[in-house]
Design a protein around this motif. Structure first.
Motif, PDB file in Angstrom:
ATOM      1  N   PHE A   1      -6.517 -29.364  44.881  1.00  0.00           N
ATOM      2  CA  PHE A   1      -7.451 -29.733  44.105  1.00  0.00           C
ATOM      3  C   PHE A   1      -8.746 -29.367  44.674  1.00  0.00           C
ATOM      4  CE2 PHE A   1     -10.533 -32.135  41.523  1.00  0.00           C
ATOM      5  CZ  PHE A   1     -10.149 -31.891  40.265  1.00  0.00           C
ATOM      6  N   GLU A   2      -9.024 -29.783  45.941  1.00  0.00           N
ATOM      7  CA  GLU A   2     -10.222 -29.561  46.689  1.00  0.00           C
ATOM      8  C   GLU A   2     -10.478 -28.369  47.076  1.00  0.00           C
ATOM      9  OE1 GLU A   2     -12.338 -31.198  51.069  1.00  0.00           O
ATOM     10  OE2 GLU A   2     -10.314 -31.886  50.402  1.00  0.00           O
ATOM     11  N   VAL A   3      -9.583 -27.623  47.403  1.00  0.00           N
ATOM     12  CA  VAL A   3      -9.787 -26.134  47.922  1.00  0.00           C
ATOM     13  C   VAL A   3     -10.165 -25.578  46.594  1.00  0.00           C
ATOM     14  CG1 VAL A   3      -8.367 -23.932  48.182  1.00  0.00           C
ATOM     15  CG2 VAL A   3      -7.902 -26.151  49.577  1.00  0.00           C
ATOM     16  N   LEU A   4      -9.693 -25.553  45.324  1.00  0.00           N
ATOM     17  CA  LEU A   4      -9.932 -25.181  44.116  1.00  0.00           C
ATOM     18  C   LEU A   4     -11.497 -25.088  43.647  1.00  0.00           C
ATOM     19  CD1 LEU A   4      -6.671 -25.389  42.077  1.00  0.00           C
ATOM     20  CD2 LEU A   4      -7.577 -23.516  42.883  1.00  0.00           C
ATOM     21  N   THR A   5     -11.756 -26.603  43.757  1.00  0.00           N
ATOM     22  CA  THR A   5     -13.009 -26.989  43.452  1.00  0.00           C
ATOM     23  C   THR A   5     -14.236 -26.431  44.311  1.00  0.00           C
ATOM     24  OG1 THR A   5     -12.121 -28.994  42.818  1.00  0.00           O
ATOM     25  CG2 THR A   5     -14.706 -28.979  43.462  1.00  0.00           C
ATOM     26  N   LYS A   6     -13.816 -26.447  45.604  1.00  0.00           N
ATOM     27  CA  LYS A   6     -14.809 -25.425  46.519  1.00  0.00           C
ATOM     28  C   LYS A   6     -14.811 -24.050  46.329  1.00  0.00           C
ATOM     29  CE  LYS A   6     -15.054 -28.767  50.324  1.00  0.00           C
ATOM     30  NZ  LYS A   6     -14.792 -29.183  51.757  1.00  0.00           N
ATOM     31  N   ARG A   7     -13.535 -23.451  46.083  1.00  0.00           N
ATOM     32  CA  ARG A   7     -13.465 -22.201  45.623  1.00  0.00           C
ATOM     33  C   ARG A   7     -14.340 -21.778  44.366  1.00  0.00           C
ATOM     34  NH1 ARG A   7     -14.447 -17.729  44.927  1.00  0.00           N
ATOM     35  NH2 ARG A   7     -13.306 -15.797  45.005  1.00  0.00           N
ATOM     36  N   LEU A   8     -14.376 -22.567  43.490  1.00  0.00           N
ATOM     37  CA  LEU A   8     -15.222 -22.425  42.284  1.00  0.00           C
ATOM     38  C   LEU A   8     -16.579 -22.547  42.372  1.00  0.00           C
ATOM     39  CD1 LEU A   8     -14.992 -22.005  39.254  1.00  0.00           C
ATOM     40  CD2 LEU A   8     -14.725 -24.299  38.859  1.00  0.00           C
ATOM     41  N   ALA A   9     -16.822 -23.348  43.416  1.00  0.00           N
ATOM     42  CA  ALA A   9     -18.512 -23.521  43.613  1.00  0.00           C
ATOM     43  C   ALA A   9     -19.039 -22.444  44.383  1.00  0.00           C
ATOM     44  CB  ALA A   9     -18.607 -24.927  44.560  1.00  0.00           C
ATOM     45  N   GLN A  10     -18.389 -21.446  44.824  1.00  0.00           N
ATOM     46  CA  GLN A  10     -18.801 -20.196  45.542  1.00  0.00           C
ATOM     47  C   GLN A  10     -19.702 -19.463  44.492  1.00  0.00           C
ATOM     48  OE1 GLN A  10     -15.392 -18.640  47.790  1.00  0.00           O
ATOM     49  NE2 GLN A  10     -15.600 -20.424  49.563  1.00  0.00           N
ATOM     50  N   TYR A  11     -19.233 -19.496  43.362  1.00  0.00           N
ATOM     51  CA  TYR A  11     -19.974 -18.611  42.486  1.00  0.00           C
ATOM     52  C   TYR A  11     -21.437 -19.152  42.166  1.00  0.00           C
ATOM     53  CZ  TYR A  11     -15.568 -16.816  41.613  1.00  0.00           C
ATOM     54  OH  TYR A  11     -14.210 -16.235  41.990  1.00  0.00           O
ATOM     55  N   PRO A  12     -22.631 -18.515  41.977  1.00  0.00           N
ATOM     56  CA  PRO A  12     -23.837 -19.110  41.735  1.00  0.00           C
ATOM     57  C   PRO A  12     -24.043 -19.373  40.520  1.00  0.00           C
ATOM     58  CG  PRO A  12     -24.153 -16.554  41.898  1.00  0.00           C
ATOM     59  CD  PRO A  12     -22.434 -16.965  42.324  1.00  0.00           C
ATOM     60  N   THR A  13     -23.138 -19.136  39.292  1.00  0.00           N
ATOM     61  CA  THR A  13     -23.239 -19.443  37.993  1.00  0.00           C
ATOM     62  C   THR A  13     -22.072 -20.293  37.599  1.00  0.00           C
ATOM     63  OG1 THR A  13     -22.442 -17.078  37.339  1.00  0.00           O
ATOM     64  CG2 THR A  13     -24.902 -17.735  37.657  1.00  0.00           C
ATOM     65  N   SER A  14     -22.095 -21.018  36.278  1.00  0.00           N
ATOM     66  CA  SER A  14     -21.131 -21.700  35.580  1.00  0.00           C
ATOM     67  C   SER A  14     -20.367 -20.665  34.894  1.00  0.00           C
ATOM     68  CB  SER A  14     -21.355 -22.997  35.027  1.00  0.00           C
ATOM     69  OG  SER A  14     -22.150 -22.507  33.895  1.00  0.00           O
ATOM     70  N   ILE A  15     -18.902 -21.169  34.338  1.00  0.00           N
ATOM     71  CA  ILE A  15     -18.314 -20.269  33.275  1.00  0.00           C
ATOM     72  C   ILE A  15     -19.300 -20.354  32.119  1.00  0.00           C
ATOM     73  CG2 ILE A  15     -16.375 -20.705  31.607  1.00  0.00           C
ATOM     74  CD1 ILE A  15     -14.753 -21.492  34.062  1.00  0.00           C
ATOM     75  N   GLU A  16     -19.752 -21.601  31.707  1.00  0.00           N
ATOM     76  CA  GLU A  16     -20.626 -21.565  30.162  1.00  0.00           C
ATOM     77  C   GLU A  16     -21.895 -20.525  30.499  1.00  0.00           C
ATOM     78  OE1 GLU A  16     -17.893 -24.514  30.723  1.00  0.00           O
ATOM     79  OE2 GLU A  16     -19.652 -24.076  32.187  1.00  0.00           O
ATOM     80  N   GLU A  17     -22.522 -20.440  31.720  1.00  0.00           N
ATOM     81  CA  GLU A  17     -23.657 -19.700  31.612  1.00  0.00           C
ATOM     82  C   GLU A  17     -23.144 -18.061  31.609  1.00  0.00           C
ATOM     83  OE1 GLU A  17     -26.628 -22.057  34.805  1.00  0.00           O
ATOM     84  OE2 GLU A  17     -24.728 -21.129  35.571  1.00  0.00           O
ATOM     85  N   ASP A  18     -21.970 -17.718  32.166  1.00  0.00           N
ATOM     86  CA  ASP A  18     -21.476 -16.474  32.027  1.00  0.00           C
ATOM     87  C   ASP A  18     -21.135 -16.178  30.791  1.00  0.00           C
ATOM     88  OD1 ASP A  18     -21.914 -15.996  34.836  1.00  0.00           O
ATOM     89  OD2 ASP A  18     -20.001 -16.099  35.395  1.00  0.00           O
ATOM     90  N   GLU A  19     -20.606 -17.019  29.852  1.00  0.00           N
ATOM     91  CA  GLU A  19     -20.074 -16.689  28.780  1.00  0.00           C
ATOM     92  C   GLU A  19     -21.266 -16.550  27.711  1.00  0.00           C
ATOM     93  OE1 GLU A  19     -15.948 -19.285  28.448  1.00  0.00           O
ATOM     94  OE2 GLU A  19     -17.691 -20.012  28.041  1.00  0.00           O
ATOM     95  N   GLN A  20     -22.389 -17.313  28.257  1.00  0.00           N
ATOM     96  CA  GLN A  20     -23.764 -17.021  27.402  1.00  0.00           C
ATOM     97  C   GLN A  20     -24.323 -15.852  27.686  1.00  0.00           C
ATOM     98  OE1 GLN A  20     -24.918 -18.963  25.067  1.00  0.00           O
ATOM     99  NE2 GLN A  20     -26.585 -17.405  24.536  1.00  0.00           N
ATOM    100  N   LEU A  21     -24.008 -15.042  28.846  1.00  0.00           N
ATOM    101  CA  LEU A  21     -24.921 -14.035  29.187  1.00  0.00           C
ATOM    102  C   LEU A  21     -23.880 -12.611  28.479  1.00  0.00           C
ATOM    103  CD1 LEU A  21     -25.160 -14.382  33.121  1.00  0.00           C
ATOM    104  CD2 LEU A  21     -27.014 -14.056  31.625  1.00  0.00           C
ATOM    105  N   LEU A  22     -22.832 -12.754  28.184  1.00  0.00           N
ATOM    106  CA  LEU A  22     -21.705 -12.022  27.587  1.00  0.00           C
ATOM    107  C   LEU A  22     -21.900 -12.167  26.108  1.00  0.00           C
ATOM    108  CD1 LEU A  22     -18.792 -11.427  29.964  1.00  0.00           C
ATOM    109  CD2 LEU A  22     -20.889 -10.090  29.865  1.00  0.00           C
ATOM    110  N   SER A  23     -22.568 -13.076  25.443  1.00  0.00           N
ATOM    111  CA  SER A  23     -22.539 -13.378  24.061  1.00  0.00           C
ATOM    112  C   SER A  23     -23.179 -12.192  23.451  1.00  0.00           C
ATOM    113  CB  SER A  23     -23.236 -14.688  23.680  1.00  0.00           C
ATOM    114  OG  SER A  23     -24.556 -14.395  24.217  1.00  0.00           O
ATOM    115  N   PRO A  24     -22.972 -12.198  22.131  1.00  0.00           N
ATOM    116  CA  PRO A  24     -23.604 -10.632  21.274  1.00  0.00           C
ATOM    117  C   PRO A  24     -24.875 -10.792  21.570  1.00  0.00           C
ATOM    118  CG  PRO A  24     -21.632 -11.685  20.149  1.00  0.00           C
ATOM    119  CD  PRO A  24     -21.909 -12.585  21.196  1.00  0.00           C
TER     120      PRO A  24
END
Length: 484
Positions: free
Chosen positions: A401-424
């Protein structure tokens, strides 16, 4: 007549022009389409082996000689093939491949050609460490340039700044990366007899055709691995990597393959693998790689409906480096070096892969277990030469769980931010490079989140189980009153 088709036929290639043609498709460039309904097993075109361009078929290696070829390590990686393509192009009409080389792209959307600002958008993805631009340019300056200066009779000084520039080196390298095929040498190939191509023999043979195995090809679809995939290069004969005119015109898309390249004694044949309707595109296969590989090698991504909803690439993966896991397990990573070396000697990888199946990889569990072994357990494992089993337990789940959490933190943006960028509302404002980067990183993040959600449930269940056991030990929650 199409210049490529005209050249192809003039060099002994056969094409069923009544069945297949080319057209421009928005977002995909030039593509092959069926002119009429085609059955499975239909031969679209046939290519003489002598028309493929490789270090075996180009005359440059022979003219250069084995001594210089080996001195400059031109048989290592793709440097030799790039040099052959540069030299053939420099010959102009004197080269049999001049008509083919003139049709190849000179502009690419791969990260190799991105500016620094665009490349930053890939931070955290599997792409960023695999672009290999620095290593590629090191090969150019350290191996190719000295070779050029050693034979001014072959590499004319007045052509060095044009035909043999660093820019042309990158262009030809990208052509190989995105368009080459893995074509194994057959016994006797290269002899005078095998070099003679019988036109009447080209569309039929007494021998059963063999598929050019996608698993042998670096891009998954019958094509070669990129120059930076050095581990695979050391094992394969780089002479097998070849540019295959006409075959490289077919596009590919996840799950869409309807034609494949098969080889026979003298020819390579593109044959339909399923019926194709008139007007439909003819698709080859890249082996359905993840978007990170598609972008790195070809400069595009696949975005199709996903089984669980949304859009993306069902083949997406996430890579987790071993050093991240070591940091999560030990406060003194340097103390783990002996175990890590042993892990690698036993055939373990230094990178672990998550895919759309949220189950945590067993090899990753095994690696974590190895790092957690007590000194005595570590000695026994060495003696038995046996890696720990990849079995999940509460302690492993917590670290995972710690490994996955730290791996996800390596991206500068969140899932929600990226989904918004790809919105119509927003996607039309993105550059092509940024859109591709967002698609790649979002696909990886969704895999991490899905795996994290499953791991969180497991961790919470174990914590709850531990709490119930503790409660039972002191009488709480057991239905009994504690004694005083």
């Amino acid at each position: 007549m199409d210049p490529l088709v005209s050249w192809f036929q003039s060099q002994g290639g056969l094409i069923d022009a009544a069945s297949m043609g080319f057209t421009e498709i928005d977002g995909q460039g030039r593509a092959a389409v069926a002119k009429q309904d085609l059955p499975e097993g239909h031969t679209l075109f046939s290519i003489p082996r002598t028309l493929t361009l490789s270090t075996r078929t180009s005359s440059l290696p022979r003219l250069l000689g084995d001594v210089l070829w080996n001195k400059h390590e031109l048989g290592k990686g793709w440097v030799g093939l790039i040099l052959c393509m540069m030299w053939e192009e420099a010959q102009g009409p004197a080269s049999k491949w001049s008509g083919y080389l003139a049709t190849l792209p000179t502009v690419f959307n791969t990260p190799m050609f991105w500016c620094e600002e665009d490349t930053e958008e890939l931070k955290g993805t599997a792409v960023i460490d695999k672009i290999g631009k620095e290593d590629t340019e090191k090969d150019y300056h350290g191996r190719l340039i000295p070779c050029l200066h050693s034979r001014p009779d072959l590499f004319l000084p007045e052509q060095l700044s044009s035909c043999y520039s660093l820019e042309r080196y990158h262009i030809h390298g990208s052509r190989i990366l995105s368009r080459s095929f893995h074509v194994e040498k057959l016994e006797g190939e290269g002899s005078d007899e095998s070099a003679e191509v019988d036109r009447d023999d080209m569309m039929a043979t007494d021998e059963a055709p063999q598929l050019i195995d996608p698993d042998d090809a670096g891009n998954g679809g019958d094509r070669s691995a990129e120059a930076e995939d050095s581990d695979e290069e050391d094992e394969e004969d780089v002479g097998d990597v070849a540019m295959v005119p006409m075959a490289d015109m077919l596009n590919a898309r996840y799950g869409s393959e309807n034609a494949k390249l098969f080889y026979e004694t003298r020819n390579l044949n593109m044959i339909t693998t399923k019926p194709i309707k008139a007007g439909e595109q003819i698709w080859n296969t890249y082996g359905d790689p993840p978007n990170s590989d598609l972008l790195r090698r070809y400069g595009h991504v696949d975005v199709i409906p996903l089984p669980d909803g949304g859009e993306g690439n069902p083949a997406d993966i996430v890579e987790i480096r071993a050093d991240l896991i070591v940091d999560c397990v030990s406060t003194k990573p340097e103390d783990m070096s002996e175990r890590i070396d042993w892990w690698l000697d036993q055939g373990g990888d230094d990178t672990f892969v998550l895919d759309t199946d949220p189950e945590f990889p067993q090899d990753c569990i095994s690696f974590i277990r190895l790092l957690q072994l007590s000194p005595d357990e570590w000695k026994r494992a060495q003696k038995k030469e046996k890696l720990p089993k990849g079995k999940m337990d509460p302690a492993i789940a917590s670290i995972s769980f710690e490994v996955l959490t730290k791996r996800l933190a390596q991206y500068p943006t969140s899932i929600e931010e990226d989904e918004q960028l790809l919105s119509p509302e927003r996607i039309g404002t993105l550059s092509l490079n940024k859109k591709h980067a967002v698609v790649v990183r979002l696909g990886e993040k969704r895999i991490l989140r899905s795996t994290l959600d499953d791991m969180k449930i497991l961790v919470q269940a174990n914590q709850g189980s531990g709490k119930r056991k503790a409660d039972n030990r002191d009488g709480r929650g057991s239905g009994k009153k504690s004694k005083r």
